[in-house]
Write a protein that holds these residues in place. Sequence first.
Motif, mmCIF file in Angstrom:
data_model
loop_
_atom_site.group_PDB
_atom_site.id
_atom_site.type_symbol
_atom_site.label_atom_id
_atom_site.label_comp_id
_atom_site.label_asym_id
_atom_site.label_seq_id
_atom_site.Cartn_x
_atom_site.Cartn_y
_atom_site.Cartn_z
ATOM 1 N N UNK A 17 23.217 69.238 19.210
ATOM 2 C CA UNK A 17 24.316 68.504 19.837
ATOM 3 C C UNK A 17 25.637 69.226 19.609
ATOM 4 N N UNK A 18 25.834 69.719 18.408
ATOM 5 C CA UNK A 18 27.059 70.475 18.098
ATOM 6 C C UNK A 18 27.132 71.756 18.935
ATOM 7 N N UNK A 23 29.181 74.707 23.813
ATOM 8 C CA UNK A 23 28.732 75.597 24.893
ATOM 9 C C UNK A 23 29.483 75.396 26.208
ATOM 10 N N UNK A 24 29.971 74.184 26.452
ATOM 11 C CA UNK A 24 30.621 73.903 27.721
ATOM 12 C C UNK A 24 29.638 73.640 28.851
ATOM 13 N N UNK A 25 28.354 73.666 28.567
ATOM 14 C CA UNK A 25 27.333 73.406 29.572
ATOM 15 C C UNK A 25 27.132 71.916 29.763
ATOM 16 N N UNK A 26 26.522 71.553 30.885
ATOM 17 C CA UNK A 26 26.115 70.164 31.054
ATOM 18 C C UNK A 26 24.948 69.910 30.110
ATOM 19 N N UNK A 52 33.146 65.991 18.647
ATOM 20 C CA UNK A 52 33.520 67.280 19.231
ATOM 21 C C UNK A 52 34.614 67.942 18.404
ATOM 22 N N UNK A 53 34.429 69.219 18.110
ATOM 23 C CA UNK A 53 35.414 69.927 17.305
ATOM 24 C C UNK A 53 36.457 70.630 18.162
ATOM 25 N N UNK A 54 36.234 70.672 19.467
ATOM 26 C CA UNK A 54 37.154 71.421 20.318
ATOM 27 C C UNK A 54 38.344 70.604 20.790
#
Length: 105
Positions: A17-18, A23-26, A52-54
Amino acid sequence: MAALEKIQEKTFWPIHIEHWQASGQSQAAYCRQHDLCPQKFGYWKRKSTVKPTTSPTGFTRIRVDEGISPDLAIGLSLRFNDGTRLEGITQDTMSCIQPLLELLR
């Protein structure tokens, strides 16, 4: 399911999950690429506590000390988990707080 399999599952999915979040993917594309069951992925995503860390939300937990009398308190005080304290935060000093917090991170 054996105890070892349960432990492995509890570490396997949060890691995926992380990696998916980074990754930015669906979700579907990530599952196809890594040959994962989308239903299990969705289940563990909902169950997961991984954030989410971003993109941080900007929110944090606060605790109000009940023992402080309002007439004795001078401004706002912040105490961080590492023991750092910021005290005496008032409307006049508010413009300094954001840069100071950014520096402390």
